[in-house]
Design a protein around this motif. Structure first.
Motif, PDB file in Angstrom:
ATOM      1  N   VAL A 180      23.255  44.515  40.567  1.00  0.00           N
ATOM      2  CA  VAL A 180      23.846  43.573  39.610  1.00  0.00           C
ATOM      3  C   VAL A 180      23.260  43.831  38.219  1.00  0.00           C
ATOM      4  CG1 VAL A 180      24.040  41.133  38.976  1.00  0.00           C
ATOM      5  CG2 VAL A 180      24.281  41.805  41.365  1.00  0.00           C
ATOM      6  N   GLY A 181      21.954  44.100  38.174  1.00  0.00           N
ATOM      7  CA  GLY A 181      21.294  44.370  36.896  1.00  0.00           C
ATOM      8  C   GLY A 181      21.895  45.574  36.197  1.00  0.00           C
ATOM      9  N   PHE A 182      22.270  46.570  36.975  1.00  0.00           N
ATOM     10  CA  PHE A 182      22.902  47.765  36.403  1.00  0.00           C
ATOM     11  C   PHE A 182      24.239  47.378  35.742  1.00  0.00           C
ATOM     12  CE2 PHE A 182      25.747  51.493  37.189  1.00  0.00           C
ATOM     13  CZ  PHE A 182      25.193  52.323  36.236  1.00  0.00           C
ATOM     14  N   HIS A 197      28.471  44.761  31.420  1.00  0.00           N
ATOM     15  CA  HIS A 197      29.297  43.565  31.638  1.00  0.00           C
ATOM     16  C   HIS A 197      28.512  42.295  31.312  1.00  0.00           C
ATOM     17  CE1 HIS A 197      32.670  45.630  33.686  1.00  0.00           C
ATOM     18  NE2 HIS A 197      31.741  46.433  34.158  1.00  0.00           N
ATOM     19  N   GLN A 198      29.117  41.368  30.594  1.00  0.00           N
ATOM     20  CA  GLN A 198      28.488  40.069  30.310  1.00  0.00           C
ATOM     21  C   GLN A 198      28.381  39.254  31.596  1.00  0.00           C
ATOM     22  OE1 GLN A 198      27.528  39.036  27.096  1.00  0.00           O
ATOM     23  NE2 GLN A 198      27.971  41.184  26.623  1.00  0.00           N
ATOM     24  N   GLY A 199      27.432  38.308  31.623  1.00  0.00           N
ATOM     25  CA  GLY A 199      27.226  37.478  32.807  1.00  0.00           C
ATOM     26  C   GLY A 199      28.441  36.658  33.207  1.00  0.00           C
ATOM     27  N   ASN A 200      29.323  36.344  32.240  1.00  0.00           N
ATOM     28  CA  ASN A 200      30.519  35.551  32.575  1.00  0.00           C
ATOM     29  C   ASN A 200      31.738  36.442  32.834  1.00  0.00           C
ATOM     30  OD1 ASN A 200      31.068  36.444  30.018  1.00  0.00           O
ATOM     31  ND2 ASN A 200      31.269  34.429  29.076  1.00  0.00           N
ATOM     32  N   ASP A 201      31.529  37.724  32.962  1.00  0.00           N
ATOM     33  CA  ASP A 201      32.631  38.668  33.220  1.00  0.00           C
ATOM     34  C   ASP A 201      33.307  38.332  34.548  1.00  0.00           C
ATOM     35  OD1 ASP A 201      33.035  41.975  32.236  1.00  0.00           O
ATOM     36  OD2 ASP A 201      34.044  41.202  34.014  1.00  0.00           O
ATOM     37  N   ILE A 256      34.213  40.218  36.808  1.00  0.00           N
ATOM     38  CA  ILE A 256      33.749  41.006  37.971  1.00  0.00           C
ATOM     39  C   ILE A 256      32.736  40.224  38.811  1.00  0.00           C
ATOM     40  CG2 ILE A 256      34.121  43.228  36.754  1.00  0.00           C
ATOM     41  CD1 ILE A 256      30.958  43.531  36.985  1.00  0.00           C
ATOM     42  N   PHE A 257      32.015  39.293  38.171  1.00  0.00           N
ATOM     43  CA  PHE A 257      31.015  38.510  38.921  1.00  0.00           C
ATOM     44  C   PHE A 257      31.612  37.281  39.598  1.00  0.00           C
ATOM     45  CE2 PHE A 257      28.454  40.563  35.505  1.00  0.00           C
ATOM     46  CZ  PHE A 257      27.754  41.439  36.336  1.00  0.00           C
ATOM     47  N   LYS A 258      32.837  36.902  39.194  1.00  0.00           N
ATOM     48  CA  LYS A 258      33.451  35.696  39.759  1.00  0.00           C
ATOM     49  C   LYS A 258      33.850  35.931  41.206  1.00  0.00           C
ATOM     50  CE  LYS A 258      33.360  33.035  36.131  1.00  0.00           C
ATOM     51  NZ  LYS A 258      33.625  33.681  34.853  1.00  0.00           N
ATOM     52  N   ARG A 271      30.499  45.886  47.284  1.00  0.00           N
ATOM     53  CA  ARG A 271      30.776  47.311  47.084  1.00  0.00           C
ATOM     54  C   ARG A 271      31.933  47.567  46.133  1.00  0.00           C
ATOM     55  NH1 ARG A 271      26.742  50.038  46.748  1.00  0.00           N
ATOM     56  NH2 ARG A 271      25.231  48.890  47.926  1.00  0.00           N
ATOM     57  N   GLN A 272      32.263  46.606  45.283  1.00  0.00           N
ATOM     58  CA  GLN A 272      33.338  46.903  44.332  1.00  0.00           C
ATOM     59  C   GLN A 272      32.806  47.936  43.343  1.00  0.00           C
ATOM     60  OE1 GLN A 272      34.706  43.647  41.878  1.00  0.00           O
ATOM     61  NE2 GLN A 272      32.667  43.182  41.123  1.00  0.00           N
ATOM     62  N   ASN A 273      33.605  48.922  43.070  1.00  0.00           N
ATOM     63  CA  ASN A 273      33.138  49.993  42.209  1.00  0.00           C
ATOM     64  C   ASN A 273      33.689  49.850  40.807  1.00  0.00           C
ATOM     65  OD1 ASN A 273      31.504  51.406  44.048  1.00  0.00           O
ATOM     66  ND2 ASN A 273      33.360  52.140  45.072  1.00  0.00           N
TER      67      ASN A 273
END
Ligand code: HEC
Ligand code: HEC
Length: 114
Positions: A86-88, A93-97, A99-101, A106-108
């Motif tokens: 996640v850190g990578f 990516h911003q924390g509210n992106d 992709i994190f929702k 394993r999403q690439n």
């Protein structure tokens, strides 16, 4: 000085996901190479033993210290890998992106091979 560890403002995503000291690896530098995570400690080990003052676990999740409370432990290997992955992503990516929702482990990323 703030003597308590509780406060209104929460820690940032990067505070936890990109800081090896917080994760328990100790002071040092995290690098990513071809999808593999590596850690370079920046403290010298104690003489004769492979452990450093600010460290509680190694990258494999092996505990380097004894804890003083029942069931207390450092992060294991899987946890460390997930946290650092996640850190990578957080380097771009911003924390509210979004992709994190809907996070799937394993999403690439279509932009970087990882
Ligand atoms: C206080 C520390 C802390 C903060 C702040 C934090 N995280 Fe986490 N995060 C963790 C821990 C610990 C885990 C659990 C790792 C595990 O057991 O798999 C985790 C897990 C995750 C996971 C799931 C990883 C996986 O593969 O299962 C995602 C995604 C994530 N965090 C994103 C974020 C984002 C985005 C923010 C900021 C909005 C954030 N985190 C803030 C500590 C933190
Ligand atoms: C070097 C910068 C960089 C890193 C590191 C990175 N990304 Fe990306 N990612 C991008 C860019 C640029 C885009 C395209 C713009 C966008 O959709 O935000 C993107 C797009 C995405 C998308 C498609 C977004 C969508 O909504 O369709 C996903 C999913 C994604 N990244 C996942 C990840 C994950 C998971 C990680 C960590 C393992 C990661 N990215 C790390 C730069 C990066």
């Amino acid at each position: 000085m703030e003597p308590h560890s509780t406060q209104k403002k929460s820690r940032s995503c990067k505070d936890c996901h990109q800081d090896p000291k917080v994760i328990g690896l100790g002071f040092g530098k995290i690098t990513f190479n071809q999808g593999k995570v590596d850690f370079e400690p920046l403290e010298a080990p104690f003489e004769g033993v492979n452990i450093r003052l600010s460290q509680i676990v190694d990258l494999h999740g092996n505990s380097k210290v004894k804890f003083n409370r029942a069931n207390m432990r450092g992060f294991d290997k899987g946890e460390i890998e997930r946290i650092l992955r996640v850190g990578f992503c957080l380097s771009c990516h911003q924390g509210n992106d979004r992709i994190f929702k809907n996070w799937r482990n394993r999403q690439n990323c279509p932009k970087v091979p990882f």
